[in-house]
Design a protein around this motif. Structure first.
Motif, PDB file in Angstrom:
ATOM      1  N   SER A 113      -0.040   1.398 -11.017  1.00 32.14           N
ATOM      2  CA  SER A 113      -1.384   1.584 -10.476  1.00 32.14           C
ATOM      3  C   SER A 113      -2.046   2.864 -10.941  1.00 32.14           C
ATOM      4  CB  SER A 113      -1.331   1.564  -8.942  1.00 32.14           C
ATOM      5  OG  SER A 113      -0.900   0.308  -8.478  1.00 32.14           O
ATOM      6  N   ASP A 131      -3.312  -4.514 -10.073  1.00 33.31           N
ATOM      7  CA  ASP A 131      -3.213  -4.206  -8.641  1.00 33.31           C
ATOM      8  C   ASP A 131      -2.141  -5.065  -7.966  1.00 33.31           C
ATOM      9  OD1 ASP A 131      -5.198  -2.332  -8.861  1.00 33.31           O
ATOM     10  OD2 ASP A 131      -6.790  -3.635  -8.080  1.00 33.31           O
ATOM     11  N   SER A 134       1.304  -3.702  -7.493  1.00 35.76           N
ATOM     12  CA  SER A 134       1.508  -2.867  -6.303  1.00 35.76           C
ATOM     13  C   SER A 134       1.532  -3.719  -5.038  1.00 35.76           C
ATOM     14  CB  SER A 134       0.402  -1.811  -6.208  1.00 35.76           C
ATOM     15  OG  SER A 134       0.479  -1.111  -4.989  1.00 35.76           O
ATOM     16  N   ILE A 135       0.618  -4.680  -4.963  1.00 36.53           N
ATOM     17  CA  ILE A 135       0.510  -5.516  -3.760  1.00 36.53           C
ATOM     18  C   ILE A 135       1.770  -6.349  -3.550  1.00 36.53           C
ATOM     19  CG2 ILE A 135      -0.797  -7.410  -2.703  1.00 36.53           C
ATOM     20  CD1 ILE A 135      -3.276  -6.329  -4.078  1.00 36.53           C
ATOM     21  N   TYR A 333      -1.298   3.090   1.874  1.00 33.85           N
ATOM     22  CA  TYR A 333      -0.956   2.237   0.730  1.00 33.85           C
ATOM     23  C   TYR A 333      -2.196   1.896  -0.087  1.00 33.85           C
ATOM     24  CZ  TYR A 333       3.644   1.405   2.864  1.00 33.85           C
ATOM     25  OH  TYR A 333       4.903   1.548   3.387  1.00 33.85           O
ATOM     26  N   SER A 334      -3.284   1.574   0.594  1.00 32.39           N
ATOM     27  CA  SER A 334      -4.514   1.187  -0.098  1.00 32.39           C
ATOM     28  C   SER A 334      -5.086   2.355  -0.900  1.00 32.39           C
ATOM     29  CB  SER A 334      -5.535   0.679   0.915  1.00 32.39           C
ATOM     30  OG  SER A 334      -6.702   0.231   0.278  1.00 32.39           O
ATOM     31  N   THR A 337      -2.882   2.983  -3.999  1.00 33.11           N
ATOM     32  CA  THR A 337      -3.022   1.958  -5.023  1.00 33.11           C
ATOM     33  C   THR A 337      -4.339   2.084  -5.780  1.00 33.11           C
ATOM     34  OG1 THR A 337      -1.655   0.421  -3.734  1.00 33.11           O
ATOM     35  CG2 THR A 337      -3.069  -0.532  -5.445  1.00 33.11           C
ATOM     36  N   LEU A 338      -5.403   2.410  -5.079  1.00 33.94           N
ATOM     37  CA  LEU A 338      -6.744   2.399  -5.671  1.00 33.94           C
ATOM     38  C   LEU A 338      -7.237   3.783  -6.078  1.00 33.94           C
ATOM     39  CD1 LEU A 338      -8.354  -0.087  -3.117  1.00 33.94           C
ATOM     40  CD2 LEU A 338      -7.548  -0.616  -5.418  1.00 33.94           C
ATOM     41  N   GLY A 458      -1.572  -3.224   4.646  1.00 34.12           N
ATOM     42  CA  GLY A 458      -1.723  -2.722   3.284  1.00 34.12           C
ATOM     43  C   GLY A 458      -2.268  -3.779   2.339  1.00 34.12           C
ATOM     44  N   THR A 462      -5.919  -3.261   0.802  1.00 39.03           N
ATOM     45  CA  THR A 462      -6.001  -3.076  -0.649  1.00 39.03           C
ATOM     46  C   THR A 462      -6.916  -4.113  -1.286  1.00 39.03           C
ATOM     47  OG1 THR A 462      -3.747  -2.163  -0.692  1.00 39.03           O
ATOM     48  CG2 THR A 462      -4.662  -2.920  -2.781  1.00 39.03           C
ATOM     49  N   GLY A 466     -10.371  -2.855  -2.554  1.00 45.29           N
ATOM     50  CA  GLY A 466     -10.477  -2.994  -4.001  1.00 45.29           C
ATOM     51  C   GLY A 466     -11.799  -3.614  -4.418  1.00 45.29           C
TER      52      GLY A 466
END
Length: 546
Positions: A113, A131, A134-135, A333-334, A337-338, A458, A462, A466
């Motif tokens: 990510s 993405d 990660s998800i 987490y979100s 990741t972003l 999460g 996300t 996103g």
């Protein structure tokens, strides 16, 4: 009628090896004993090699143990019930090895990510597919956490740890075979294996801390165990942008750089797997605390994992904690990741700084985790600390949101650090608070449910953030702020009943009070406390709940 009780601490082995033993009752009417000191050390009375245990008061034992503590009561009384606890130096090695392979797994979660644009060009895929790498960690966790916690309860810490370290190692080597522009499917499969390994890792910090560490260090140990995962995320923010710089015009060089990163990760994961085999055990020979001593070493035949889950879900305070913990951790987490996409949307050609900002966020959170753990061990104010950190995380998210697009990258470093200090520092607080309000249920089961809700939130956060971030990062961050404000309200209504702490406090008070000083004949009327069973005075520590 009993002649008296003596509780003494015996120091043996290493300086921090602590043994606590309780004196067995003496028969009534033995007048010759008054010519001698009425109390002798329990260690002198016990036969060599005898295993010593203690019987807590009946009503306390029935409240603490899953089976009510009835089976074996007559056997304990027959042999003179005793309690013995001890701290082993091995606990530090167990904690270190677990933290390190948890670090490796967290690194593999975020390594894609943070350089999303590099993998997009190399594999020829969209950002949504990157993405998903990660998800997938969150998606696999939710259905697999239930068999994983069942395995932890039935088979113990060692087997669960071996599965986590082994699968993490296997996934790392599979990634080495995915270094080709037409093998995106292979890297997805490898990431799925690593995500399965995570199921056997995330729920273990509170179990490692409870089973191996004493009551005055258990929260700090849990924070350090969580720290390993956070450090892996921090390294995942820092190293990939350095090892795999953006070279879209030279795919061969990009593939070579990715290969270096993957092979290094695989070598480290292999070494940590062998260390796990050598170091980690289910539990020490003697329990580290009274709260662990009164629990059975293994589930009884009447143990029901389903009933344990039902008990947890009937606990209103724990259900509130589930949702509030899921909101905060899902937001973390979100954001993790972003983060690359948020930074790149506001600042062009800042891949390296995006990784460094992520590193700042997590390192600050590591400091927050340790400080929160130390604070909990010192004050035991679980709810107040959790609520305070939650509120400060909300303020940090607000500041980060409204300063992200001010065209000042140094300010983003500062605000991300403040956000990470509180948001990441919250993670061990939720684990330890959950263990306290659900004792004597399994730490692995409560932690597993907390993580399951964190993964669910999460995934949702996300995906939604996103899509919002592609339009405007401000909207995506405000979406998280609204949810975190809801989490504050839920945390405020959690009833703080520190069950595990109460048990340990009761044992400590028993040791301080059961110390008579003379024979029955020498005591004035009304003060012959050694002729009657001493009353247990337990200081029940409760925090004020709204």
């Amino acid at each position: 009628m009993v002649a008296g009780e003596l509780v003494q601490e015996l120091h043996s082995g290493a300086p921090d090896d602590i043994t606590v033993t309780k004196k067995i009752p003496e028969p009534e009417g033995d007048t010759e004993r008054c010519a001698e000191p009425p109390y002798v050390a329990a260690a002198e009375e016990a036969p060599e090699g005898a295993q010593e245990k203690d019987v807590p008061p009946a009503e306390e034992r029935e409240a603490m143990l899953p089976n009510g503590g009835r089976g074996g009561e007559e056997e304990e009384e027959k042999h003179g019930a005793r309690l013995e606890t001890k701290l082993y130096l091995r606990r530090f090695a167990v904690l270190a090895v677990f933290s390190l392979y948890s670090l490796s797994n967290a690194f593999q979660w975020i390594q894609y990510s943070i350089i999303t644009n590099v993998f997009m060009h190399y594999y020829g895929v969209t950002s949504d597919k990157v993405d998903l790498l990660s998800i997938v960690y969150m998606v696999t966790y939710v259905p697999l956490i239930f068999p994983a916690t069942w395995l932890l309860d039935r088979k113990g810490l060692r087997l669960t740890a071996l599965l986590g370290a082994g699968l993490n190692c296997a996934g790392a080597w599979m990634k080495c075979a995915s270094v080709s522009q037409d093998r995106f499917g292979v890297t997805v499969g490898a990431q799925v294996i690593c995500s399965v390994a995570q199921v056997f890792i995330l729920g273990l910090p509170s179990r490692v801390a409870s089973v191996w560490f004493g009551p005055k260090e258990v929260s700090t140990a849990c924070a350090v165990a969580v720290l390993g995962n956070q450090l892996g995320t921090a390294i995942g923010f820092l190293l990939p942008p350095v090892l795999v710089p953006n070279t879209p015009d030279d795919p061969e060089l990009t593939g070579h750089n990715i290969s270096i990163m993957f092979y290094g990760t695989a070598a480290l994961s292999t070494a940590l797997f062998f260390l796990t085999v050598l170091v980690i055990r289910d539990r020490p020979p003697l329990p580290p605390s009274h709260a662990q001593a009164v629990l059975p070493d293994s589930p009884g035949e009447d143990y029901s994992y389903k009933q344990s889950m039902v008990n947890l879900l009937k606990n209103k305070a724990f259900v509130l904690l589930l949702v509030s913990y899921g909101i905060m951790t899902g937001s973390y987490y979100s954001v993790s990741t972003l983060l690359n996409q948020m930074i790149m949307a506001c600042y062009e050609n800042q891949e390296l700084n995006a990784g460094r900002i992520g590193l700042t966020l997590v390192v600050a959170g590591m400091v927050g985790s340790v400080l929160c753990g130390l604070w909990l061990d010192y004050t035991k104010t679980y709810k107040m600390t959790t609520l305070t950190v939650y509120c400060l995380s909300f303020l940090g998210m607000i500041v980060f949101t409204f300063t992200l697009n001010l065209d000042n990258i140094l300010l983003v470093f500062f605000t991300a650090g403040a956000l990470g200090f509180f948001m990441t520092g919250y993670l061990p607080l939720g684990f330890e608070f959950g263990v306290e309000i659900t004792y004597p249920e399994s730490e692995g089961t409560s932690s597993g449910l907390l993580n399951a809700f964190a993964q669910l939130f999460g995934i949702v956060f996300t995906l939604i953030q996103g899509h919002l971030t592609h339009r405007n990062p401000l909207i995506g961050n405000l979406f998280l702020c609204a949810w975190i404000s809801l989490g504050i309200l839920l945390t405020a209504f959690i009833k703080s009943d520190l069950k595990r702490h109460n048990i340990n406090m009761g044992a400590e008070n028993n040791r301080l009070q059961a110390l008579p000083t003379s024979c029955p004949e020498d005591c004035p009327p009304g003060e012959k406390t050694n002729r009657d069973k001493l009353e247990t005075s337990v200081s029940f520590s409760r925090e004020t709940s709204l």
